[in-house]
Write a protein that holds these residues in place. Structure first.
Motif, PDB file in Angstrom:
ATOM      1  N   PRO A   1       4.888  -8.423  10.926  1.00 32.07           N
ATOM      2  CA  PRO A   1       5.988  -8.346   9.967  1.00 32.07           C
ATOM      3  C   PRO A   1       5.401  -8.870   8.673  1.00 32.07           C
ATOM      4  O   PRO A   1       4.993  -9.957   8.563  1.00 32.07           O
ATOM      5  CB  PRO A   1       6.956  -9.081  10.525  1.00 32.07           C
ATOM      6  N   GLY A   2       5.650  -8.007   7.485  1.00 36.80           N
ATOM      7  CA  GLY A   2       5.293  -8.472   6.021  1.00 36.80           C
ATOM      8  C   GLY A   2       3.828  -8.187   5.881  1.00 36.80           C
ATOM      9  O   GLY A   2       3.415  -8.196   4.666  1.00 36.80           O
ATOM     10  N   ASP A   3       3.036  -7.745   6.879  1.00 36.05           N
ATOM     11  CA  ASP A   3       1.752  -6.874   6.437  1.00 36.05           C
ATOM     12  C   ASP A   3       1.717  -6.053   5.503  1.00 36.05           C
ATOM     13  O   ASP A   3       2.427  -5.123   5.546  1.00 36.05           O
ATOM     14  CB  ASP A   3       0.949  -6.732   7.669  1.00 36.05           C
ATOM     15  N   GLU A   4       0.866  -5.759   4.489  1.00 37.50           N
ATOM     16  CA  GLU A   4       0.963  -4.663   3.585  1.00 37.50           C
ATOM     17  C   GLU A   4      -0.109  -3.870   3.753  1.00 37.50           C
ATOM     18  O   GLU A   4      -1.300  -4.067   4.386  1.00 37.50           O
ATOM     19  CB  GLU A   4       0.631  -5.500   2.074  1.00 37.50           C
ATOM     20  N   VAL A   5       0.133  -2.482   3.464  1.00 34.06           N
ATOM     21  CA  VAL A   5      -0.706  -1.365   3.665  1.00 34.06           C
ATOM     22  C   VAL A   5      -0.775  -0.749   2.309  1.00 34.06           C
ATOM     23  O   VAL A   5       0.466  -0.365   1.900  1.00 34.06           O
ATOM     24  CB  VAL A   5      -0.367  -0.378   4.736  1.00 34.06           C
TER      25      VAL A   5
ATOM     26  N   ALA B   1      -4.670  -3.989  -6.016  1.00 37.38           N
ATOM     27  CA  ALA B   1      -3.554  -3.972  -5.376  1.00 37.38           C
ATOM     28  C   ALA B   1      -3.644  -4.885  -4.106  1.00 37.38           C
ATOM     29  O   ALA B   1      -2.845  -4.931  -3.440  1.00 37.38           O
ATOM     30  CB  ALA B   1      -3.344  -2.533  -4.854  1.00 37.38           C
ATOM     31  N   ILE B   2      -5.035  -5.422  -3.853  1.00 37.20           N
ATOM     32  CA  ILE B   2      -5.221  -6.255  -2.661  1.00 37.20           C
ATOM     33  C   ILE B   2      -4.529  -7.764  -2.868  1.00 37.20           C
ATOM     34  O   ILE B   2      -4.915  -8.278  -3.946  1.00 37.20           O
ATOM     35  CB  ILE B   2      -6.598  -6.416  -2.242  1.00 37.20           C
ATOM     36  N   THR B   3      -3.886  -8.128  -1.880  1.00 39.55           N
ATOM     37  CA  THR B   3      -3.298  -9.432  -1.842  1.00 39.55           C
ATOM     38  C   THR B   3      -3.797 -10.210  -0.692  1.00 39.55           C
ATOM     39  O   THR B   3      -4.318  -9.320   0.193  1.00 39.55           O
ATOM     40  CB  THR B   3      -1.844  -9.522  -1.874  1.00 39.55           C
ATOM     41  N   ASP B   4      -3.196 -11.196  -0.277  1.00 33.52           N
ATOM     42  CA  ASP B   4      -3.681 -12.041   1.055  1.00 33.52           C
ATOM     43  C   ASP B   4      -2.971 -11.720   2.240  1.00 33.52           C
ATOM     44  O   ASP B   4      -3.247 -11.887   3.316  1.00 33.52           O
ATOM     45  CB  ASP B   4      -3.705 -13.542   1.013  1.00 33.52           C
TER      46      ASP B   4
ATOM     47  N   THR C   1      -2.697  -8.041   2.553  1.00 35.78           N
ATOM     48  CA  THR C   1      -3.077  -6.590   2.718  1.00 35.78           C
ATOM     49  C   THR C   1      -3.913  -6.837   4.035  1.00 35.78           C
ATOM     50  O   THR C   1      -4.912  -7.261   4.378  1.00 35.78           O
ATOM     51  CB  THR C   1      -4.025  -6.298   1.582  1.00 35.78           C
ATOM     52  N   LYS C   2      -3.624  -5.659   4.866  1.00 32.93           N
ATOM     53  CA  LYS C   2      -4.205  -5.354   6.227  1.00 32.93           C
ATOM     54  C   LYS C   2      -4.928  -4.207   6.246  1.00 32.93           C
ATOM     55  O   LYS C   2      -6.176  -4.000   6.683  1.00 32.93           O
ATOM     56  CB  LYS C   2      -3.181  -5.146   7.226  1.00 32.93           C
ATOM     57  N   ALA C   3      -4.605  -3.191   5.493  1.00 38.73           N
ATOM     58  CA  ALA C   3      -5.137  -1.710   5.570  1.00 38.73           C
ATOM     59  C   ALA C   3      -4.973  -0.994   4.387  1.00 38.73           C
ATOM     60  O   ALA C   3      -4.070  -1.228   3.502  1.00 38.73           O
ATOM     61  CB  ALA C   3      -4.601  -1.081   6.910  1.00 38.73           C
ATOM     62  N   LEU C   4      -5.889  -0.078   4.432  1.00 41.11           N
ATOM     63  CA  LEU C   4      -5.886   1.100   3.369  1.00 41.11           C
ATOM     64  C   LEU C   4      -5.464   2.300   3.732  1.00 41.11           C
ATOM     65  O   LEU C   4      -6.238   2.459   5.069  1.00 41.11           O
ATOM     66  CB  LEU C   4      -7.023   0.990   2.494  1.00 41.11           C
ATOM     67  N   MET C   5      -4.342   3.133   3.389  1.00 37.72           N
ATOM     68  CA  MET C   5      -4.203   4.598   3.972  1.00 37.72           C
ATOM     69  C   MET C   5      -4.692   5.397   3.008  1.00 37.72           C
ATOM     70  O   MET C   5      -4.199   5.639   1.975  1.00 37.72           O
ATOM     71  CB  MET C   5      -2.671   4.540   4.310  1.00 37.72           C
ATOM     72  N   ILE C   6      -5.705   6.467   3.552  1.00 35.13           N
ATOM     73  CA  ILE C   6      -6.022   7.308   2.575  1.00 35.13           C
ATOM     74  C   ILE C   6      -6.202   8.793   3.349  1.00 35.13           C
ATOM     75  O   ILE C   6      -6.125   8.909   4.634  1.00 35.13           O
ATOM     76  CB  ILE C   6      -7.428   7.317   2.001  1.00 35.13           C
ATOM     77  N   CYS C   7      -6.311   9.809   2.606  1.00 33.43           N
ATOM     78  CA  CYS C   7      -6.101  11.209   3.094  1.00 33.43           C
ATOM     79  C   CYS C   7      -6.769  11.926   2.277  1.00 33.43           C
ATOM     80  O   CYS C   7      -6.087  12.431   1.251  1.00 33.43           O
ATOM     81  CB  CYS C   7      -4.866  11.725   3.324  1.00 33.43           C
ATOM     82  N   PHE C   8      -7.980  12.546   2.419  1.00 31.70           N
ATOM     83  CA  PHE C   8      -8.931  13.405   1.627  1.00 31.70           C
ATOM     84  C   PHE C   8      -9.631  14.431   2.569  1.00 31.70           C
ATOM     85  O   PHE C   8     -10.163  13.941   3.653  1.00 31.70           O
ATOM     86  CB  PHE C   8      -9.744  12.713   0.731  1.00 31.70           C
TER      87      PHE C   8
END
Ligand code: PLP
Length: 388
Positions: free
Chosen positions: A115-119, A161-164, A166-173
């Motif tokens: 809970p609260g983790d950022e993506v 945009a990274i904070t403490d 941040t867990k992951a980055l979601m990308i699509c290319f």
């Protein structure tokens, strides 16, 4: 206490907005003579040998569950496919066959988030990413790829945009909705930020087969990235198999083992019939994929040139099957443009703002539509522009 139906539904779900694409297509439903450039799916039927393999599996009585992670021979075939096409090596125990790329992404989010983790979610993007993060208890943090950069995200934007949390980055290319593809150097620059901040990447590579100019590079193939990438791919787009609901996810053993628990409790396994179809697609589907790509390339060139000629600036998308022209010159919002175009000329497109803030001022047009319909749609759009 008298319960209202509202109170039975969780606050999280109540607060989710329905997909902007659906809302728009409800408007189109029931109208006659509409040409749809709206749906994000191939206009091809699944290649016959693939359909036949599925029929054969039913005839032979393969109608029970498969192992949770999927048929061993399919997982084996997926590892070969990913190695040959995308130059990443996985063992079959690092693969789960999923219910489309959709369930792969959902399972990934539910596996990695507390809970609260950022993506960090690179927008404009497929409408499901943000809600999937939210449903998994996380917090989506949108970062806008900008039109002045041809919708390529810059590493500096991610870093900012990274904070403490941040867990992951979601990308699509290649990207839905912009069609933008990042080349190897651009992905490498992104990977440096990911490694520096010790993050995971969920890389949705569902459009990897559909590239037209430059070669596709998988995020997981870059140095030091395999161990921090959850690679999502599937059969829907490349093999024209949207209705079969078949995808896959590859990840390092330690992550995959945990993902398998989520997949096993939520889904048991992907459809057995679809898995046999997928096996045939990977073994013998190459020629069909190449034919479809060739056809999409012609249509892409036609539609992008047409938009530019009529004054709607459109960058040349490197992949997927979407054109994302700017409609800013018309002075209309993307919602107004799409609604009026539908009502006045019977062409359905998707307003760009449903994919994120930086999608405003654009419309998404799928060119996975017959050339004949594309020609007629372009004629109608031109007439609409001239009438404004
Ligand atoms: N990812 C992206 C970027 C998409 O555009 C779509 C479908 O439009 C999906 C995932 C869902 O794919 P699947 O049909 O494999 O669930």
């Amino acid at each position: 206490m008298k319960a209202t139906s509202k109170s039975y539904v969780s606050k999280t779900v109540r607060e989710l907005k329905p997909s902007g694409i659906r809302r728009f297509f409800d408007l189109a439903a029931g109208m006659e003579g509409v040409i749809s450039l709206g749906v994000g799916e191939p206009d091809f039927v699944t290649p016959w040998p693939v359909r036949e393999a599925a029929i054969r599996s039913i005839e032979e009585g393969y109608t029970s569950y498969t192992p949770n992670a999927g048929l061993p021979e399919l997982r084996e075939e997926i590892t070969k496919y990913v190695k040959n096409r995308y130059h990443v090596e996985y063992s079959p125990s690092e693969v789960i066959v999923t219910v489309g790329a959709s369930s792969a992404i959902d399972t990934a989010m539910r596996t990695i988030l507390d809970p609260g983790d950022e993506v960090i979610v690179v927008e404009p993007c497929f409408v499901s990413y943000g809600p999937m993060v939210t449903l998994a208890g996380g917090v989506p943090v949108p970062v806008q790829a900008l039109k002045e950069n041809d919708f390529k995200i810059l590493p500096s934007q991610i870093e900012a945009a990274i904070t403490d949390k941040t867990k992951a980055l979601m990308i699509c290319f290649p990207n839905n909705p912009t069609g933008t593809l990042l080349n190897k150097q651009e992905l490498e620059a992104l990977a440096e930020v990911i490694k520096k901040h010790d993050l995971l990447v969920i890389s949705d590579e569902i459009y990897a087969e559909l590239t037209y100019d430059e070669e596709f590079t998988s995020m997981a193939s870059l140095p030091g990235m395999r161990e921090r990438t959850i690679l999502v791919n599937g059969f829907s787009k490349a093999f024209a198999m949207t209705g079969w609901r078949l995808g896959f996810v590859c990840a390092p053993k330690e992550i995959l083992k945990e993902m398998l628990k989520v997949h096993q409790y939520a889904l048991m396994c992907a459809s057995t019939t679809s898995q046999y179809a997928g096996l045939e697609a990977l073994r013998n589907g190459r020629e069909d994929v190449d034919k479809m790509v060739k056809s999409y390339r012609l249509r892409r060139n036609f539609i992008v040139n047409s938009f530019n000629e009529m004054g709607l600036t459109c960058h040349m998308p490197g992949g997927a099957f979407y054109a994302f022209p700017s409609i800013e010159s018309t002075g209309l919002s993307s919602q107004e443009f799409a609604e009026r175009l539908l009502k006045e000329e019977g062409v359905a497109v998707v307003p760009g703002d449903v994919f994120g803030e930086s999608g405003e001022g654009h419309i998404r047009c799928s060119y996975a539509t017959s050339m004949e319909e594309l020609r007629e749609a372009m004629k109608r759009i031109k007439r609409f522009i001239n009438s404004l």
